[in-house]
Scaffold this motif. Structure first.
Motif, PDB file in Angstrom:
ATOM      1  N   GLY A  41       2.832 -14.557 -35.024  1.00  0.00           N
ATOM      2  CA  GLY A  41       2.075 -13.184 -34.412  1.00  0.00           C
ATOM      3  C   GLY A  41       2.857 -11.891 -34.461  1.00  0.00           C
ATOM      4  N   TYR A  42       2.066 -11.360 -34.420  1.00  0.00           N
ATOM      5  CA  TYR A  42       3.026  -9.543 -34.136  1.00  0.00           C
ATOM      6  C   TYR A  42       3.038  -8.807 -33.265  1.00  0.00           C
ATOM      7  N   THR A  43       3.798  -8.257 -32.614  1.00  0.00           N
ATOM      8  CA  THR A  43       3.241  -6.818 -32.242  1.00  0.00           C
ATOM      9  C   THR A  43       3.059  -5.803 -33.110  1.00  0.00           C
ATOM     10  N   CYS A  44       2.700  -4.748 -32.051  1.00  0.00           N
ATOM     11  CA  CYS A  44       1.484  -3.882 -32.380  1.00  0.00           C
ATOM     12  C   CYS A  44       2.692  -2.063 -31.038  1.00  0.00           C
ATOM     13  N   ILE A  45       2.838  -1.783 -31.170  1.00  0.00           N
ATOM     14  CA  ILE A  45       3.892  -0.804 -30.432  1.00  0.00           C
ATOM     15  C   ILE A  45       3.704   1.055 -31.392  1.00  0.00           C
ATOM     16  N   GLY A  46       2.242   2.113 -30.263  1.00  0.00           N
ATOM     17  CA  GLY A  46       2.198   3.117 -30.954  1.00  0.00           C
ATOM     18  C   GLY A  46       2.037   4.122 -30.112  1.00  0.00           C
ATOM     19  N   ASN A  47       1.786   5.080 -30.650  1.00  0.00           N
ATOM     20  CA  ASN A  47       1.418   6.696 -29.690  1.00  0.00           C
ATOM     21  C   ASN A  47      -0.164   6.768 -30.373  1.00  0.00           C
ATOM     22  N   LEU A  48      -0.952   7.019 -29.261  1.00  0.00           N
ATOM     23  CA  LEU A  48      -2.464   7.899 -29.541  1.00  0.00           C
ATOM     24  C   LEU A  48      -2.226   8.987 -29.065  1.00  0.00           C
ATOM     25  N   LYS A  88      -7.807  16.861 -33.194  1.00  0.00           N
ATOM     26  CA  LYS A  88      -7.147  15.943 -33.943  1.00  0.00           C
ATOM     27  C   LYS A  88      -6.310  15.078 -33.272  1.00  0.00           C
ATOM     28  N   GLU A  89      -6.649  13.994 -33.734  1.00  0.00           N
ATOM     29  CA  GLU A  89      -6.296  12.316 -33.192  1.00  0.00           C
ATOM     30  C   GLU A  89      -5.945  11.498 -33.496  1.00  0.00           C
ATOM     31  N   ILE A  90      -4.845  11.226 -33.859  1.00  0.00           N
ATOM     32  CA  ILE A  90      -3.429  10.057 -34.758  1.00  0.00           C
ATOM     33  C   ILE A  90      -2.791   8.911 -34.640  1.00  0.00           C
ATOM     34  N   PHE A  91      -2.814   7.934 -34.310  1.00  0.00           N
ATOM     35  CA  PHE A  91      -2.154   6.274 -34.179  1.00  0.00           C
ATOM     36  C   PHE A  91      -0.686   6.393 -34.988  1.00  0.00           C
ATOM     37  N   ILE A  92       0.440   6.795 -33.984  1.00  0.00           N
ATOM     38  CA  ILE A  92       1.711   6.592 -35.100  1.00  0.00           C
ATOM     39  C   ILE A  92       2.208   4.813 -34.214  1.00  0.00           C
ATOM     40  N   TYR A  93       2.556   4.237 -35.259  1.00  0.00           N
ATOM     41  CA  TYR A  93       2.653   2.497 -34.907  1.00  0.00           C
ATOM     42  C   TYR A  93       3.455   1.853 -35.581  1.00  0.00           C
ATOM     43  N   ASN A  94       4.093   0.929 -35.274  1.00  0.00           N
ATOM     44  CA  ASN A  94       4.729  -0.330 -36.129  1.00  0.00           C
ATOM     45  C   ASN A  94       4.338  -1.531 -35.640  1.00  0.00           C
ATOM     46  N   ILE A  95       4.125  -2.139 -36.992  1.00  0.00           N
ATOM     47  CA  ILE A  95       3.614  -3.885 -36.718  1.00  0.00           C
ATOM     48  C   ILE A  95       4.975  -4.427 -37.331  1.00  0.00           C
ATOM     49  N   CYS A  96       5.033  -5.526 -35.921  1.00  0.00           N
ATOM     50  CA  CYS A  96       7.097  -6.262 -36.088  1.00  0.00           C
ATOM     51  C   CYS A  96       6.182  -7.841 -36.558  1.00  0.00           C
ATOM     52  N   HIS A 142       6.618 -11.761 -35.717  1.00  0.00           N
ATOM     53  CA  HIS A 142       7.709 -12.707 -34.689  1.00  0.00           C
ATOM     54  C   HIS A 142       8.981 -13.760 -35.817  1.00  0.00           C
ATOM     55  N   ALA A 143       7.882 -14.012 -36.912  1.00  0.00           N
ATOM     56  CA  ALA A 143       8.241 -15.198 -37.976  1.00  0.00           C
ATOM     57  C   ALA A 143       8.967 -14.320 -38.663  1.00  0.00           C
ATOM     58  N   ALA A 144       9.184 -12.955 -39.430  1.00  0.00           N
ATOM     59  CA  ALA A 144      10.055 -13.236 -40.085  1.00  0.00           C
ATOM     60  C   ALA A 144      11.084 -11.934 -39.386  1.00  0.00           C
ATOM     61  N   CYS A 145      10.721 -12.455 -38.180  1.00  0.00           N
ATOM     62  CA  CYS A 145      12.274 -11.504 -37.152  1.00  0.00           C
ATOM     63  C   CYS A 145      13.614 -12.378 -37.292  1.00  0.00           C
ATOM     64  N   TYR A 146      12.311 -13.252 -37.016  1.00  0.00           N
ATOM     65  CA  TYR A 146      13.448 -15.276 -36.778  1.00  0.00           C
ATOM     66  C   TYR A 146      14.171 -15.496 -38.419  1.00  0.00           C
ATOM     67  N   LYS A 147      13.550 -15.327 -39.248  1.00  0.00           N
ATOM     68  CA  LYS A 147      13.948 -15.594 -40.769  1.00  0.00           C
ATOM     69  C   LYS A 147      15.124 -14.870 -40.862  1.00  0.00           C
ATOM     70  N   GLU A 148      15.062 -13.172 -40.373  1.00  0.00           N
ATOM     71  CA  GLU A 148      15.837 -12.737 -40.726  1.00  0.00           C
ATOM     72  C   GLU A 148      17.061 -12.502 -39.793  1.00  0.00           C
ATOM     73  N   VAL A 149      17.244 -13.078 -38.874  1.00  0.00           N
ATOM     74  CA  VAL A 149      18.161 -12.625 -37.667  1.00  0.00           C
ATOM     75  C   VAL A 149      17.948 -13.345 -36.675  1.00  0.00           C
ATOM     76  N   GLU A 150      17.171 -14.276 -36.821  1.00  0.00           N
ATOM     77  CA  GLU A 150      17.419 -15.855 -35.448  1.00  0.00           C
ATOM     78  C   GLU A 150      16.589 -15.153 -34.098  1.00  0.00           C
ATOM     79  N   SER A 151      15.510 -14.243 -34.400  1.00  0.00           N
ATOM     80  CA  SER A 151      15.023 -13.270 -33.490  1.00  0.00           C
ATOM     81  C   SER A 151      13.294 -13.095 -33.224  1.00  0.00           C
TER      82      SER A 151
END
Length: 411
Positions: free
Chosen positions: A313-320, A330-338, A340-349
């Protein structure tokens, strides 16, 4: 260019930071990982070598044992390792001693969380004024770069605020920082980082509303937000580190932090709280042994790093953020999607540790290159967000900006 990095701590976030430092060791130089338990540092190094993260084999990665509360011993280690940058990723209890060692040696200082006194929980705001900010003048006098709260939240979300001020708004009304983990680790119950620090956050809610500090009961206010990719999630009003500096450094009427929790988490949390297992105060067992319930709970819950192999699955962290630009709402959402599985594949986290561990390394790279060089103590929102967020995108945490001006939001 500054060379050689000392990572203090050997938990899940330090694990990620070590990988990322290794991937950028052509800039950062030698990497030393230090903790009270050297064997934990060595396991991180094994992972770095297993994933072939070391970019330049001419630079070392090695471990040392140190008690980070011992300022003299830590100062000696900084000198011995010739470290110009110290990334403090240990428990928040050690911030002041690590900072003192940096002041003693002239090394740059980075951390990812506000200092905590083990005997005090959810101190009155602005919390930074009780500890870190008292040393700002000394940092300026010595020209020491001390960048506070350089994880994701606090850290990247602070940079999102600075980005909004710099590029998107003439005036800001509200900032709602939203943090949701839509992943699944398969355990009955677990926290994604240090359980002791995690649960201490949920004793009291301090939030910034209409330009003043307001106290609210824990988990008493919630709403549902439709997040990119992960969909609708329930988030709860929570106190958090970044509010203590953003309320001073960002001109906004209200700044709040919301964290996502499922019904199961809330139910288990309430049971643990109601039977006293979230208490930080010592009690005696029938056998006369003194224990701290919260530390016992930490001992029986899964190590956050152990969650990584099966996480999906994923995390989503951002600022509305809501405000005006050129006289128009004006209204914006600045965010990142991360992922979990990709993190483990890259750095075992897993993604929680990844989102917290990558940003301080990006900050270290900017310090090493001289692109960030305040020569004093700052919180992330006081620095130029552009090089930081651009570099984070290259390191695995891309920033996305969603224009929600015409999207109706829940009241």
């Amino acid at each position: 260019m500054k060379k050689n990095v000392l990572i203090v701590g050997a938990g899940g976030v330090a694990h990620v930071a070590a990988h990322k430092c290794a991937q950028h060791n052509d800039i950062l130089g030698d990497i030393c990982i230090a903790s009270r338990k050297k064997e934990k540092c060595d396991k991180i190094i094994e992972s770095v070598r297993r994933k072939k993260s070391l970019k330049d084999p001419r630079h070392k990665i090695y471990s040392k044992q140190v008690d980070a509360m011992d300022v003299a011993a830590l100062s000696n280690l900084i000198r011995k390792t010739k470290s110009s940058i110290v990334i403090n990723l240990g428990t928040a209890y050690i911030n002041m001693s690590v900072l003192e060692a940096c002041l003693a040696t002239g090394a740059d200082y980075l951390d990812t969380a506000i200092h905590e006194d083990p005997k005090k929980v959810c101190e009155d705001p602005p919390w930074y004024a009780n500890y870190e900010w008292k040393r700002k003048a000394r940092c300026a006098k010595k020209g020491v770069n001390a960048i506070l709260g350089a994880g994701f939240d606090p850290g990247v979300v602070n940079a999102y605020c600075a980005l909004a001020v710099k590029h998107h708004f003439d005036a800001i009304d509200t900032i709602d920082i939203l943090d949701v983990n839509a992943g699944s680790h398969g355990k009955y119950f677990a926290t994604n980082f240090d359980p002791e620090i995690n649960f201490r956050e949920f004793k009291k809610v301090w939030t910034w509303i209409d330009r003043e500090w307001v106290s609210r009961p824990v988990h008493s206010e919630k709403w549902t937000y439709d997040f990119p990719e992960v969909g609708e999630r329930t988030v709860y009003l929570t106190g958090h580190d970044e509010l203590h500096s953003l309320s001073k450094n960002i001109d906004a009427n209200s700044i709040r932090f919301w964290m996502g929790f499922g019904d199961h988490y809330i139910n288990v949390f309430n049971v643990l709280k109601n039977i006293g297992l979230l208490s930080e105060k010592p009690v005696k067992t029938a056998e006369g042994v003194e224990v701290v319930p919260l530390k016992v709970l930490k001992a029986v819950l899964p190590d956050p790093l152990s969650l990584a192999p099966g996480y999906s699955g994923y995390t989503c962290i951002g600022n509305l953020i809501k405000g005006t630009k050129d006289g128009q709402p004006k209204e914006i959402f600045i965010y990142n999607i991360c992922d979990h599985a990709a993190c483990y594949k890259e750095v075992e986290s897993q993604a929680i540790s990844y989102t917290a561990g990558v940003p301080p390394v990006a900050a270290a790279v900017l310090l090493a290159q001289g692109r960030w060089n305040p020569k004093t103590m700052v919180n992330v929102e006081e620095l130029d967000p552009d090089p930081f967020l651009t570099l984070l995108g290259k390191m695995g945490l891309p920033t996305q900006v969603l224009d929600r001006t015409k999207v109706a939001q829940p009241a």
